[in-house]
Design a protein around this motif. Structure first.
Motif, short mmCIF file in Angstrom:
data_model
loop_
_atom_site.label_atom_id
_atom_site.label_comp_id
_atom_site.label_asym_id
_atom_site.label_seq_id
_atom_site.Cartn_x
_atom_site.Cartn_y
_atom_site.Cartn_z
N PHE A 41 -5.82 0.15 31.50
CA PHE A 41 -6.57 0.44 32.71
C PHE A 41 -6.47 -0.71 33.71
CE2 PHE A 41 -10.66 0.40 35.07
CZ PHE A 41 -10.44 1.53 35.85
N THR A 42 -6.89 -1.91 33.30
CA THR A 42 -6.84 -3.07 34.20
C THR A 42 -7.02 -4.35 33.39
OG1 THR A 42 -7.70 -3.98 36.28
CG2 THR A 42 -9.33 -3.18 34.71
N ASP A 43 -6.68 -5.47 34.03
CA ASP A 43 -7.01 -6.77 33.45
C ASP A 43 -7.69 -7.62 34.52
OD1 ASP A 43 -4.76 -7.41 34.95
OD2 ASP A 43 -3.58 -8.07 33.27
N TYR A 44 -8.44 -8.62 34.07
CA TYR A 44 -9.26 -9.40 34.99
C TYR A 44 -9.72 -10.68 34.30
CZ TYR A 44 -12.62 -6.84 32.14
OH TYR A 44 -13.29 -6.29 31.08
N GLU A 59 -13.92 -19.39 30.38
CA GLU A 59 -13.34 -18.28 31.11
C GLU A 59 -12.08 -17.85 30.37
OE1 GLU A 59 -12.76 -20.17 34.93
OE2 GLU A 59 -14.51 -19.12 35.71
N TYR A 60 -11.75 -16.57 30.46
CA TYR A 60 -10.57 -16.06 29.80
C TYR A 60 -10.16 -14.73 30.43
CZ TYR A 60 -14.60 -14.12 27.31
OH TYR A 60 -15.80 -13.56 27.01
N TRP A 61 -8.95 -14.30 30.12
CA TRP A 61 -8.45 -13.02 30.59
C TRP A 61 -8.91 -11.92 29.65
CZ3 TRP A 61 -6.62 -12.19 35.23
CH2 TRP A 61 -6.08 -13.27 35.93
N GLU A 62 -9.21 -10.77 30.23
CA GLU A 62 -9.56 -9.58 29.47
C GLU A 62 -8.77 -8.40 30.01
OE1 GLU A 62 -14.08 -9.68 27.80
OE2 GLU A 62 -13.82 -8.82 29.78
N SER A 63 -8.53 -7.43 29.15
CA SER A 63 -7.92 -6.18 29.57
C SER A 63 -8.82 -5.04 29.13
CB SER A 63 -6.54 -6.00 28.93
OG SER A 63 -5.65 -6.98 29.38
N ALA A 64 -8.91 -4.02 29.97
CA ALA A 64 -9.66 -2.82 29.63
C ALA A 64 -8.66 -1.69 29.39
CB ALA A 64 -10.59 -2.44 30.77
N LYS A 82 -14.24 6.56 27.22
CA LYS A 82 -14.86 5.24 27.42
C LYS A 82 -13.75 4.19 27.38
CE LYS A 82 -19.10 6.79 27.30
NZ LYS A 82 -20.18 6.56 28.19
N TYR A 83 -14.14 2.93 27.46
CA TYR A 83 -13.16 1.84 27.50
C TYR A 83 -13.39 0.86 26.36
CZ TYR A 83 -12.05 3.72 32.00
OH TYR A 83 -11.65 4.59 32.99
N VAL A 84 -12.30 0.26 25.91
CA VAL A 84 -12.37 -0.81 24.93
C VAL A 84 -11.81 -2.06 25.63
CG1 VAL A 84 -10.14 -0.24 23.88
CG2 VAL A 84 -11.82 -1.51 22.57
N ILE A 85 -12.48 -3.18 25.42
CA ILE A 85 -12.11 -4.44 26.06
C ILE A 85 -11.38 -5.31 25.05
CG2 ILE A 85 -12.98 -6.51 27.22
CD1 ILE A 85 -13.40 -3.81 28.74
N VAL A 86 -10.31 -5.95 25.49
CA VAL A 86 -9.56 -6.85 24.63
C VAL A 86 -9.44 -8.21 25.33
CG1 VAL A 86 -7.39 -7.28 23.44
CG2 VAL A 86 -8.25 -4.95 23.63
N ASN A 87 -9.82 -9.27 24.62
CA ASN A 87 -9.59 -10.64 25.07
C ASN A 87 -9.19 -11.45 23.83
OD1 ASN A 87 -12.02 -11.75 23.78
ND2 ASN A 87 -13.15 -10.72 25.42
N TYR A 88 -9.03 -12.73 23.96
CA TYR A 88 -8.52 -13.50 22.82
C TYR A 88 -9.51 -13.54 21.65
CZ TYR A 88 -11.07 -17.93 23.34
OH TYR A 88 -12.02 -18.90 23.37
N HIS A 89 -10.74 -13.13 21.87
CA HIS A 89 -11.73 -13.07 20.80
C HIS A 89 -11.63 -11.78 19.98
CE1 HIS A 89 -14.06 -16.58 22.03
NE2 HIS A 89 -13.99 -16.15 23.28
N CYS A 90 -11.01 -10.76 20.53
CA CYS A 90 -11.08 -9.43 19.88
C CYS A 90 -9.78 -8.63 20.04
CB CYS A 90 -12.25 -8.65 20.41
SG CYS A 90 -12.26 -8.45 22.22
#
Length: 99
Positions: A41-44, A59-64, A82-90
């Motif tokens: 969907f997007t990253d931010y 701060e870090y990058w995330e993608s939805a 719905k959406y799932v979020i991915v960042n370096y933690h998950c």
């Protein structure tokens, strides 16, 4: 490009793979057995919600990713649309293009 020193090693390979296959659908499998079919969907830029002066602030990058199908979710925490979020933690344990 990276917002903290952990991202390049942990999130970098995931981000590169998604970017190379951006128009595809993906299968994400997580350590708890959850399996989802998703589309990008997007990253931010994001942050962990702590105050700027807190030593643990980051701060870090995330993608939805939009959930297209829930293949397995024993706890029923995910829902189509719905959406799932991915960042370096998950990051999912396994991620691949759906063929």
């Amino acid at each position: 490009m990276w917002l903290n020193d952990k991202e390049e090693k942990i999130y970098g390979p995931f981000s590169d793979y998604i970017e190379k296959n951006i128009q595809q659908r993906f299968r994400f499998i997580y350590a708890d057995g959850v399996e989802l079919i998703v589309e990008f969907f997007t990253d931010y830029e994001s942050e962990n919600g702590l105050e700027l002066d807190d030593k643990n602030y980051e701060e870090y990058w995330e993608s939805a990713f939009k959930i297209l199908e829930v293949v397995k979710d024993d706890k029923n925490t995910h829902e189509v649309g719905k959406y799932v979020i991915v960042n370096y933690h998950c990051i999912p344990v396994t991620y691949e293009v759906v063929k």
